[in-house]
Design a protein around this motif. Structure first.
Motif, short mmCIF file in Angstrom:
data_model
loop_
_atom_site.label_atom_id
_atom_site.label_comp_id
_atom_site.label_asym_id
_atom_site.label_seq_id
_atom_site.Cartn_x
_atom_site.Cartn_y
_atom_site.Cartn_z
N LYS A 189 0.83 -1.21 0.00
CA LYS A 189 0.00 0.00 0.00
C LYS A 189 0.87 1.27 0.00
O LYS A 189 0.58 2.23 -0.72
CB LYS A 189 -0.93 0.00 1.22
CG LYS A 189 -2.21 -0.82 1.02
CD LYS A 189 -3.15 -0.62 2.17
CE LYS A 189 -4.35 -1.55 2.13
NZ LYS A 189 -5.26 -1.31 1.01
N VAL A 190 1.91 1.26 0.82
CA VAL A 190 2.80 2.43 0.87
C VAL A 190 3.50 2.61 -0.49
O VAL A 190 3.54 3.72 -1.03
CB VAL A 190 3.85 2.27 2.01
CG1 VAL A 190 4.94 3.33 1.90
CG2 VAL A 190 3.16 2.37 3.37
N ALA A 191 4.01 1.50 -1.04
CA ALA A 191 4.73 1.57 -2.32
C ALA A 191 3.83 2.12 -3.43
O ALA A 191 4.22 3.04 -4.17
CB ALA A 191 5.25 0.18 -2.71
N VAL A 192 2.62 1.57 -3.54
CA VAL A 192 1.71 1.97 -4.61
C VAL A 192 1.30 3.43 -4.45
O VAL A 192 1.21 4.18 -5.43
CB VAL A 192 0.46 1.05 -4.62
CG1 VAL A 192 -0.52 1.49 -5.69
CG2 VAL A 192 0.86 -0.38 -4.86
N THR A 193 1.07 3.86 -3.20
CA THR A 193 0.62 5.23 -2.98
C THR A 193 1.75 6.22 -3.27
O THR A 193 1.52 7.28 -3.85
CB THR A 193 0.07 5.39 -1.55
OG1 THR A 193 -0.82 4.30 -1.28
CG2 THR A 193 -0.69 6.69 -1.39
N VAL A 194 2.98 5.88 -2.88
CA VAL A 194 4.13 6.75 -3.21
C VAL A 194 4.26 6.86 -4.73
O VAL A 194 4.47 7.94 -5.27
CB VAL A 194 5.43 6.20 -2.57
CG1 VAL A 194 6.66 6.89 -3.17
CG2 VAL A 194 5.42 6.40 -1.06
N LYS A 195 4.09 5.72 -5.41
CA LYS A 195 4.22 5.73 -6.88
C LYS A 195 3.13 6.61 -7.51
O LYS A 195 3.38 7.33 -8.47
CB LYS A 195 4.12 4.31 -7.42
CG LYS A 195 4.59 4.18 -8.86
CD LYS A 195 6.09 4.37 -8.93
CE LYS A 195 6.56 4.76 -10.29
NZ LYS A 195 8.00 5.09 -10.27
N MET A 196 1.91 6.52 -6.95
CA MET A 196 0.81 7.33 -7.47
C MET A 196 1.15 8.83 -7.36
O MET A 196 0.93 9.60 -8.30
CB MET A 196 -0.47 7.03 -6.69
CG MET A 196 -1.64 7.90 -7.06
SD MET A 196 -3.10 7.52 -6.10
CE MET A 196 -2.67 8.22 -4.51
N ILE A 197 1.70 9.20 -6.19
CA ILE A 197 2.07 10.62 -5.99
C ILE A 197 3.15 11.01 -7.00
O ILE A 197 3.13 12.11 -7.55
CB ILE A 197 2.54 10.84 -4.53
CG1 ILE A 197 1.41 10.49 -3.56
CG2 ILE A 197 2.98 12.27 -4.30
CD1 ILE A 197 1.85 10.35 -2.12
N GLN A 198 4.07 10.09 -7.23
CA GLN A 198 5.14 10.36 -8.21
C GLN A 198 4.55 10.46 -9.63
O GLN A 198 5.00 11.28 -10.44
CB GLN A 198 6.16 9.23 -8.15
CG GLN A 198 7.53 9.63 -8.63
CD GLN A 198 8.51 8.48 -8.50
OE1 GLN A 198 8.20 7.32 -8.80
NE2 GLN A 198 9.70 8.78 -8.05
N ASN A 199 3.54 9.62 -9.93
CA ASN A 199 2.88 9.67 -11.24
C ASN A 199 2.33 11.07 -11.52
O ASN A 199 2.36 11.55 -12.65
CB ASN A 199 1.70 8.68 -11.29
CG ASN A 199 2.11 7.25 -11.61
OD1 ASN A 199 1.28 6.36 -11.64
ND2 ASN A 199 3.39 7.01 -11.84
#
Lengths: 471, 80
Positions: free
Chosen positions: A318-328
């Motif tokens: 969950k942390v990884a995917v959410t950080v990636k979303m913010i980066q997206n």
């Protein structure tokens, strides 16, 4: 992608708006977004007054906007989803894209007949590329369709050669720019605050530092001859892989071979990092939240981030995917910034003088305005309109499939225009590879430090509380 | 042996066309063998099968290019 930067010809704005591909990418993107958003509006079921949770947003076009499904042994199974055949939908997509792009060609004063005759072939090649990418093993190791679309095009152009009759529909830039305007609607600015300060610190502080540092490193230390190749590699490695490469490549008018090379390297290292990084995190007993943030901030491709995060457990995922979303979400700012920097500082060296504000406007790739505007409009709808987030999701659930087809058509076109010999010239001296390796090492180091400080120390309790709350 | 006709060997000549079409057929054959024979076998090997099953069970699409292609349950929700 263009081979040379477009000259800053001064033509009346209205004439440009009617004849330039950049503007037509905006018109077609806006048309597609408007039609799909309208279809969501007329088929959505409103909830009770004030009961936004009961609103359901859907579109009657949903069963028509499709792409091939997953398959293992028999590719024909990719054309079915349960009892439903996906073939009519694919034919409809091909037909609609043919109609709107042919109309645009006609208004721009180009050959409609030539485009209409060639487009079905290019679309079939894109379908073949999609089929190659949805084979179960390929799909689950994140070898995205862009790679196979390139391969399909490269095989043809480097064996029998791309037939002249196909060339009117080989419209790399047009497909990419239109796809990017659609992608703009998926860049929802409110997502930036999904993890508050720690998410912004990892995704929006480290990422620009790595992007700028690797660009300077490539230009000043490695002395990479092409600044656009340098920028595309820096962006795909630091931001979010293929999508960032496409956006920055179009913004800085990178050559098609440069985009192919950057994407090939990014996908290769993504597969390696997706497997190796979780193993290293476990081996060194790194905290799962820090590990998740580290993965989210460093692995290029979004899908691979989920796979790697999943290997560490649900919390890390969950942390990884959410950080990636913010980066997206950073992709919009990066594309705009790169486009502006390029016309103001990089291309000016060709003339020897700093361009005026009007000159910058003339040179600025206009489709970027459509990309940014789509992001602002759909972010506003999602944030300010009741049930807007559901309507935007229902809209982008469909536009993302069309965006995928457009990018696939673009990469087939790149392959059809690329010669292996031209591609190998960029690999001489191994500078692109050195740039990627050095940049990714810096990215891994800085992101780890920031992930440790934010997720392992300063905001540890805050993240723990989010994870223990309802999700 | 009769000498080869220079026009046959010239770019675009019959021999050149034959050579190009042969290369295309070889490339297409290689793709077909990899995708229709090798990859289905790789999919059945225990580590790959385990990876695929884990991804499918968790509803993960590892080929996603952008966050909007992922299911909402995978994200951490902001606190109200």
């Amino acid at each position: 992608m263009s081979d040379t930067p477009a000259p800053a010809e001064r033509r009346p704005l209205l004439y440009e708006m009617r004849t330039a591909e950049d503007w037509w990418a905006i018109w077609l993107g806006a048309l597609i977004l408007a039609v799909i958003f309208f279809s969501v509006q007329i088929t959505s079921t409103p909830g009770e007054a004030g009961g936004e949770a009961t609103v359901t947003a859907a579109s009657s076009l949903k069963s028509w906007i499709v792409k091939p499904g997953s398959w293992t042994n028999n590719p024909l199974t990719a054309f079915r989803k349960g009892d439903q055949s996906l073939l009519p939908g694919m034919i409809a997509i091909g037909g609609v894209l043919l109609a709107i792009f042919a109309a645009a060609q006609g208004i721009m004063g180009k050959s409609v007949a030539g485009f209409a005759a060639a487009f079905p072939v290019i679309f079939l090649l894109a379908l073949l590329a999609y089929l190659l990418s949805t084979q179960t093993v390929i799909k689950h190791y994140n070898l995205e369709y862009a790679l196979w679309a390139l391969l399909v095009g490269l095989i043809i152009s480097n064996t029998i050669g791309t037939p002249e009759s196909w060339k009117p529909a080989v419209k790399t830039e047009f497909y990419i720019k239109t796809g990017l305007v659609l992608l703009g609607a998926e860049v929802l600015l409110a997502k930036l605050f999904a993890l508050s300060v720690p998410g912004i610190a990892v995704a929006w502080i480290v990422t620009p530092i790595v992007l700028i540092t690797t660009f300077i490193f490539g230009q000043k230390i490695l002395r990479i001859a092409s600044p656009s190749l340098n920028m595309v590699i820096s962006a795909d490695m630091s931001v979010c892989g293929v999508s960032a490469a496409i956006a920055t490549g179009a913004a800085c008018r990178a050559k098609k071979e440069e985009l192919s090379l950057a994407i090939g390297m990014s996908l290769t290292f993504t597969v390696i990092m997706m497997v190796v990084q979780p193993i290293l995190i476990k081996l060194f007993a790194i905290d799962d939240l820090v590990g998740g943030a580290w993965i989210g901030g460093t692995i290029d491709a979004t899908g691979a981030v989920v796979a790697a995060g999943n290997a560490l457990g649900e919390r890390a995922e969950k942390v990884a995917v959410t950080v990636k979303m913010i980066q997206n979400v950073l992709i919009g700012v990066v594309a705009f910034g790169v486009a502006l920097y390029w016309v103001a500082f990089v291309e000016k060296t060709k003339d020897g003088a700093r361009p005026s504000a009007m000159e910058i406007w003339y040179r600025f790739p206009k489709f970027v305005l459509g990309f940014v505007l789509a992001s602002i409009v759909f972010s506003s709808i999602a944030y300010f309109v009741t049930a807007g987030d559901q309507q935007v999701k229902a809209t982008t659930d469909l536009t993302k499939a069309l965006r995928g087809w457009l990018f696939c058509l673009a990469f087939v076109s790149i392959g059809l225009e690329t010669n292996f010999r031209e591609l190998s010239a960029y690999l001489k001296g191994g500078k692109p590879l050195i740039l990627y390796l050095c940049g990714q090492t810096l990215n891994l180091l800085l992101t780890f430090i920031m992930a440790y400080v934010m997720f392992g120390w300063l905001f540890r309790d805050y993240i723990e509380k989010m994870l223990s709350g309802p999700s | 042996m009769a000498p080869a006709n220079p026009q046959d060997e010239a770019p675009g000549g019959p021999a050149d066309r034959r050579r190009r079409w042969t290369r295309l057929l070889i490339a297409v054959g290689a793709v077909a063998v990899i995708w229709l024979v090798l990859l289905p076998q790789v999919a059945e090997t225990p580590p790959v099968k385990r990876h695929i099953e884990t991804m499918q069970a968790a509803g993960i699409d590892p080929s996603a290019m952008f966050y909007s292609e992922l299911e909402p349950h995978l994200f951490l929700q902001p606190q109200k």
